[in-house]
Design an enzyme around this catalytic site. Sequence first.
Site, PDB file in Angstrom:
ATOM      1  CE1 TYR A  74      -4.316  -0.915  -0.499  1.00 19.94           C
ATOM      2  CE2 TYR A  74      -3.493  -2.851   0.638  1.00 19.94           C
ATOM      3  CZ  TYR A  74      -4.452  -2.240  -0.148  1.00 19.94           C
ATOM      4  OH  TYR A  74      -5.533  -2.945  -0.599  1.00 19.94           O
ATOM      5  CG  ASN A 109     -11.220   4.221  -9.719  1.00 19.33           C
ATOM      6  OD1 ASN A 109     -11.438   3.025  -9.887  1.00 19.33           O
ATOM      7  ND2 ASN A 109     -11.205   5.097 -10.711  1.00 19.33           N
ATOM      8  CB  VAL A 110      -8.892   3.222  -3.216  1.00 17.52           C
ATOM      9  CG1 VAL A 110      -9.964   2.172  -2.963  1.00 17.52           C
ATOM     10  CG2 VAL A 110      -7.660   2.588  -3.863  1.00 17.52           C
ATOM     11  CG  ASP A 111      -7.579   6.944  -8.130  1.00 15.92           C
ATOM     12  OD1 ASP A 111      -8.497   7.762  -7.916  1.00 15.92           O
ATOM     13  OD2 ASP A 111      -7.505   6.273  -9.174  1.00 15.92           O
ATOM     14  CG  HIS A 136     -14.304  -0.633  -3.881  1.00 14.70           C
ATOM     15  ND1 HIS A 136     -13.969  -1.204  -5.077  1.00 14.70           N
ATOM     16  CD2 HIS A 136     -15.534  -1.138  -3.566  1.00 14.70           C
ATOM     17  CE1 HIS A 136     -14.946  -2.013  -5.482  1.00 14.70           C
ATOM     18  NE2 HIS A 136     -15.911  -1.972  -4.588  1.00 14.70           N
ATOM     19  CB  CYS A 144      -7.671   2.498  14.330  1.00 15.61           C
ATOM     20  SG  CYS A 144      -7.112   1.409  15.648  1.00 15.61           S
ATOM     21  CB  CYS A 169      -4.654   3.816  16.389  1.00 12.42           C
ATOM     22  SG  CYS A 169      -6.048   4.865  16.838  1.00 12.42           S
ATOM     23  N   GLY A 209     -14.915   2.763 -17.603  1.00 14.05           N
ATOM     24  CA  GLY A 209     -13.630   2.186 -17.185  1.00 14.05           C
ATOM     25  C   GLY A 209     -13.711   1.156 -16.088  1.00 14.05           C
ATOM     26  CD  GLU A 237     -10.163  -4.532 -24.570  1.00 17.08           C
ATOM     27  OE1 GLU A 237     -10.752  -5.495 -25.103  1.00 17.08           O
ATOM     28  OE2 GLU A 237      -9.100  -4.045 -24.987  1.00 17.08           O
TER      29      GLU A 237
HETATM   30  P1  OAD Z   1     -10.462  -3.489 -13.710  1.00 19.89           P
HETATM   31  O1  OAD Z   1      -8.979  -3.475 -13.760  1.00 19.89           O
HETATM   32  O2  OAD Z   1     -11.141  -4.778 -13.445  1.00 19.89           O
HETATM   33  O3  OAD Z   1     -11.055  -2.941 -15.075  1.00 19.89           O
HETATM   34  C1  OAD Z   1     -10.560  -1.788 -15.694  1.00 19.89           C
HETATM   35  C2  OAD Z   1     -11.407  -1.503 -16.913  1.00 19.89           C
HETATM   36  O4  OAD Z   1     -10.962  -0.288 -17.475  1.00 19.89           O
HETATM   37  C3  OAD Z   1     -11.309  -2.562 -18.029  1.00 19.89           C
HETATM   38  O5  OAD Z   1     -12.621  -2.909 -18.452  1.00 19.89           O
HETATM   39  C4  OAD Z   1     -10.544  -1.844 -19.151  1.00 19.89           C
HETATM   40  O6  OAD Z   1     -10.964  -2.247 -20.441  1.00 19.89           O
HETATM   41  C5  OAD Z   1     -10.918  -0.405 -18.874  1.00 19.89           C
HETATM   42  N1  OAD Z   1      -9.954   0.624 -19.349  1.00 19.89           N
HETATM   43  C6  OAD Z   1      -8.613   0.514 -19.494  1.00 19.89           C
HETATM   44  N2  OAD Z   1      -8.089   1.677 -19.917  1.00 19.89           N
HETATM   45  C7  OAD Z   1      -9.114   2.552 -20.035  1.00 19.89           C
HETATM   46  C8  OAD Z   1      -9.228   3.934 -20.422  1.00 19.89           C
HETATM   47  N3  OAD Z   1      -8.159   4.658 -20.777  1.00 19.89           N
HETATM   48  N4  OAD Z   1     -10.457   4.491 -20.425  1.00 19.89           N
HETATM   49  C9  OAD Z   1     -11.552   3.782 -20.070  1.00 19.89           C
HETATM   50  N5  OAD Z   1     -11.498   2.487 -19.700  1.00 19.89           N
HETATM   51  C10 OAD Z   1     -10.312   1.877 -19.675  1.00 19.89           C
HETATM   52  O7  OAD Z   1     -10.892  -2.364 -12.643  1.00 19.89           O
HETATM   53  P2  OAD Z   1     -12.278  -2.170 -11.893  1.00 19.89           P
HETATM   54  O8  OAD Z   1     -13.429  -2.548 -12.756  1.00 19.89           O
HETATM   55  O9  OAD Z   1     -12.266  -0.820 -11.320  1.00 19.89           O
HETATM   56  O10 OAD Z   1     -11.646  -3.639  -5.768  1.00 19.89           O
HETATM   57  O11 OAD Z   1     -12.157  -3.231 -10.728  1.00 19.89           O
HETATM   58  C11 OAD Z   1     -13.153  -3.272  -9.756  1.00 19.89           C
HETATM   59  C12 OAD Z   1     -12.553  -3.599  -8.407  1.00 19.89           C
HETATM   60  O12 OAD Z   1     -11.753  -4.780  -8.486  1.00 19.89           O
HETATM   61  C13 OAD Z   1     -11.583  -2.563  -7.875  1.00 19.89           C
HETATM   62  O13 OAD Z   1     -12.229  -1.486  -7.241  1.00 19.89           O
HETATM   63  C14 OAD Z   1     -10.783  -3.357  -6.896  1.00 19.89           C
HETATM   64  C15 OAD Z   1     -10.532  -4.580  -7.723  1.00 19.89           C
HETATM   65  O14 OAD Z   1     -10.262  -5.734  -7.061  1.00 19.89           O
HETATM   66  C16 OAD Z   1     -11.154  -3.662  -4.548  1.00 19.89           C
HETATM   67  O15 OAD Z   1      -9.972  -3.522  -4.319  1.00 19.89           O
HETATM   68  C17 OAD Z   1     -12.193  -3.862  -3.499  1.00 19.89           C
END
Ligand code: OAD
Length: 264
Positions: A74, A109-111, A136, A144, A169, A209, A237
Amino acid sequence: VDRVQGLSADDADRARAVLQGAERVVVLTGAGTSAESGVPTFRGEEGLWRSFRPEELATPEAFARDPELVWTWYRWRRSLVADCSPNPGHVALARFALRHGATTIVTQNVDGLHTRAAIEAADVGDPAPALPLELHGAIGRDRCSACGAVREALVLEGPAEGPRTIPRCPICDGPLRPDVVWFGEALDAELLERAFERARGADVCLVVGTSAVVQPAASIPITTLERGGALIEVNPEPTPLTPRATISLRGKSGPLLGALLDPA
Ligand code: OAD
């Protein structure tokens, strides 16, 4: 709106018209929205889960077993995110949400980049922007693991090398963890309820995305659809949502969101 797949100027025009004319929009974003900022996605060829095993890093069991390993990972991701900035996709979404007050951005997204974009998009004197719902959690916060107290992370540290101590903490001295949702953990119930409430009431759900395979987030667009709203997808995709999308646009979020959301 007809069901159309594949990108044509026509689709983008129709998606734009639907979004600009909508009264209530819910937006669901995933890691792809931050890809153009340089934050790696999880799945796909260069995805984090290709190089790292989620069960060794992103579970409560992993933290109990080896908190230093989890913190090393992390800290690395924190330092990576600290070097990234919102991209044109985040900015277009933030500006749209400011102009269309009934827009809710829900992100996996957590960013924190949607939150940064929302704050940066608001002019001095604007009402406070509605902040995105971070389903998320946020990598920039500590929580903590004993008493649950949450705080902004004190230091955005540089790249992790070697073992380090586990942050404690300040209130109860319990081990701190990043304030993110791990595999096997429940999402914040109140945030989740707000997200689904917005999804139920939305004319359109814009999904950007996300691979749409992680629940319960992936059910947000389905909720809007089942209530008679439209689903517009932006992704290079196809995803499991694509066959159900009202309009599915193939492409990157940065350029596409500007074209869909910016004022004429
Ligand atoms: P993924 O990595 O599963 O999917 C990313 C998606 O973004 C894919 O469908 C890509 O095709 C698409 N992509 C890539 N580049 C792109 C761009 N420039 N513009 C638009 N789309 C693009 O990520 P998430 O769906 O966010 O959870 O994953 C969901 C959760 O799985 C995350 O929040 C995380 C992970 O495990 C936790 O950590 C709880």
